[in-house]
Design a protein around this motif. Structure first.
Motif, PDB file in Angstrom:
ATOM      1  N   PHE A 212       0.838  -1.011   0.088  1.00 33.23           N
ATOM      2  CA  PHE A 212      -0.275  -0.053   0.143  1.00 33.23           C
ATOM      3  C   PHE A 212       1.016   1.323  -0.009  1.00 33.23           C
ATOM      4  CE2 PHE A 212      -3.680  -2.449   2.060  1.00 33.23           C
ATOM      5  CZ  PHE A 212      -4.295  -2.595   1.064  1.00 33.23           C
ATOM      6  N   VAL A 213       2.064   1.132   0.819  1.00 29.35           N
ATOM      7  CA  VAL A 213       2.965   2.385   0.783  1.00 29.35           C
ATOM      8  C   VAL A 213       3.846   2.408  -0.263  1.00 29.35           C
ATOM      9  CG1 VAL A 213       4.734   3.477   2.219  1.00 29.35           C
ATOM     10  CG2 VAL A 213       2.844   2.450   3.383  1.00 29.35           C
ATOM     11  N   SER A 214       4.244   1.486  -0.840  1.00 24.32           N
ATOM     12  CA  SER A 214       5.520   1.326  -1.844  1.00 24.32           C
ATOM     13  C   SER A 214       4.919   1.827  -3.327  1.00 24.32           C
ATOM     14  CB  SER A 214       5.838   0.024  -2.154  1.00 24.32           C
ATOM     15  OG  SER A 214       5.066  -0.905  -2.566  1.00 24.32           O
ATOM     16  N   ARG A 215       3.662   1.805  -3.425  1.00 23.67           N
ATOM     17  CA  ARG A 215       3.104   2.358  -4.687  1.00 23.67           C
ATOM     18  C   ARG A 215       3.173   3.809  -4.979  1.00 23.67           C
ATOM     19  NH1 ARG A 215      -1.344  -1.974  -7.060  1.00 23.67           N
ATOM     20  NH2 ARG A 215      -0.272  -3.923  -6.422  1.00 23.67           N
ATOM     21  N   SER A 216       3.094   4.414  -3.578  1.00 17.59           N
ATOM     22  CA  SER A 216       3.085   5.684  -3.647  1.00 17.59           C
ATOM     23  C   SER A 216       4.404   6.466  -3.916  1.00 17.59           C
ATOM     24  CB  SER A 216       2.558   6.350  -2.443  1.00 17.59           C
ATOM     25  OG  SER A 216       2.556   7.710  -2.229  1.00 17.59           O
ATOM     26  N   MET A 217       4.652   7.450  -4.795  1.00 12.96           N
ATOM     27  CA  MET A 217       5.856   8.218  -4.785  1.00 12.96           C
ATOM     28  C   MET A 217       6.224   8.873  -3.491  1.00 12.96           C
ATOM     29  SD  MET A 217       5.621  10.102  -8.350  1.00 12.96           S
ATOM     30  CE  MET A 217       5.227   9.114  -9.972  1.00 12.96           C
ATOM     31  N   GLN A 218       5.270   8.986  -2.547  1.00  9.12           N
ATOM     32  CA  GLN A 218       5.544   9.748  -1.370  1.00  9.12           C
ATOM     33  C   GLN A 218       5.859   8.885  -0.318  1.00  9.12           C
ATOM     34  OE1 GLN A 218       2.102  12.515  -1.178  1.00  9.12           O
ATOM     35  NE2 GLN A 218       3.566  14.000  -1.368  1.00  9.12           N
ATOM     36  N   LYS A 219       5.662   7.547  -0.443  1.00 10.33           N
ATOM     37  CA  LYS A 219       5.958   6.406   0.333  1.00 10.33           C
ATOM     38  C   LYS A 219       5.267   6.341   1.608  1.00 10.33           C
ATOM     39  CE  LYS A 219       8.802   4.966  -2.775  1.00 10.33           C
ATOM     40  NZ  LYS A 219       8.281   3.907  -3.859  1.00 10.33           N
TER      41      LYS A 219
END
Length: 256
Positions: A212-219
């Motif tokens: 869930f976190v890794s797919r966001s550029m903002q981590k």
């Protein structure tokens, strides 16, 4: 120059307002000057949100109901007009998802439930909200909550991905049909968000946090209030030339 709230003087209906993004939106919209109508199935939780708003000096009307029931939606829209004299905006945010199973193993009842809440719920809401806006003759603005699953195969269940794709299509169709009558319709492509439901999922299955976190550029995941801020802008006059769009609020997830 006097700067008023983004939604000063507007009457706005919010679905899924008992928790998560909907509750955050209710508090924010009221703080930005809106009179809000709160809709969800859980009346006690709606009442708690309304108390918070009242204590902060805002105005909120609680009208519990289920977006899958067109009679409930019609009643809530009518109640909004009765309470505030009009309906200027709506944030159709109610949704439901399940971890589920692969498509070929998914029970038809699960498919129907996902479609009922996420697609038919938006359909019912827009149908009655647009009628009220047209009757008033002063236009309006509607924001529908979609998802990154509306534009990508995210790993969510197939029925959820299909429903959210349809929400974006329905949004564009409505924007096209009613743009000439002053009604703007937009959707939010929302990424992973730290709602109460998400926090429970992560408690039950901690391994899900990494994808869930890794797919966001903002981590990181979004806070519900961050999504609410985007909805508030789209509902406001400051987005007066924005309609038919699917606005990403996803930390860059869909930019890759």
């Amino acid at each position: 120059m006097r700067v008023e709230g983004l939604l000063q003087g507007k009457a706005v209906m919010i679905t899924g307002a008992s928790s998560g993004i909907g509750a955050a939106a209710a508090r924010l919209f009221a703080a930005e000057g809106a009179d809000v109508v709160l809709m969800a199935r859980r009346k006690d939780q709606l009442a708690a949100v309304a108390r918070d708003i009242a204590e902060a000096g805002g105005r909120a009307t609680v009208l519990a109901g289920d977006v899958t029931d067109p009679g409930d939606v019609e009643r809530v829209v009518a109640g909004a007009v009765e309470a505030y004299g009009r309906l200027d905006g709506a944030f159709n945010n109610a949704g439901w998802a399940t971890a589920g199973t692969p498509l070929h193993e998914t029970d038809d009842s699960v498919f129907e439930r996902v479609i009922d809440v996420n697609l038919r719920g938006v359909w019912h809401c827009m149908k009655y909200q647009i009628r009220a806006m047209l009757a008033a003759g002063s236009g309006g603005s509607i924001v529908n909550t979609a998802s990154v699953a509306a534009v990508l195969a995210t790993g969510a269940t197939a029925s959820y991905i299909a429903a959210k794709h349809a929400v974006v299509g329905l949004t564009k169709a409505a924007a096209d049909e009613y743009g000439g009558q002053g009604i703007r319709v937009n959707s939010l492509v929302v990424g992973s968000t730290l709602t109460e439901l998400m926090q429970q999922v992560l408690t039950d299955i901690p391994a899900l946090e990494e994808p869930f976190v890794s797919r966001s550029m903002q981590k990181r995941m979004a806070e519900p209030a961050e999504v609410a801020q985007a909805a508030a802008w789209l509902l406001s006059g400051r987005a007066s030339f924005v309609t038919g769009t699917a606005l990403p609020v996803d930390g860059g997830w869909t930019a890759r």
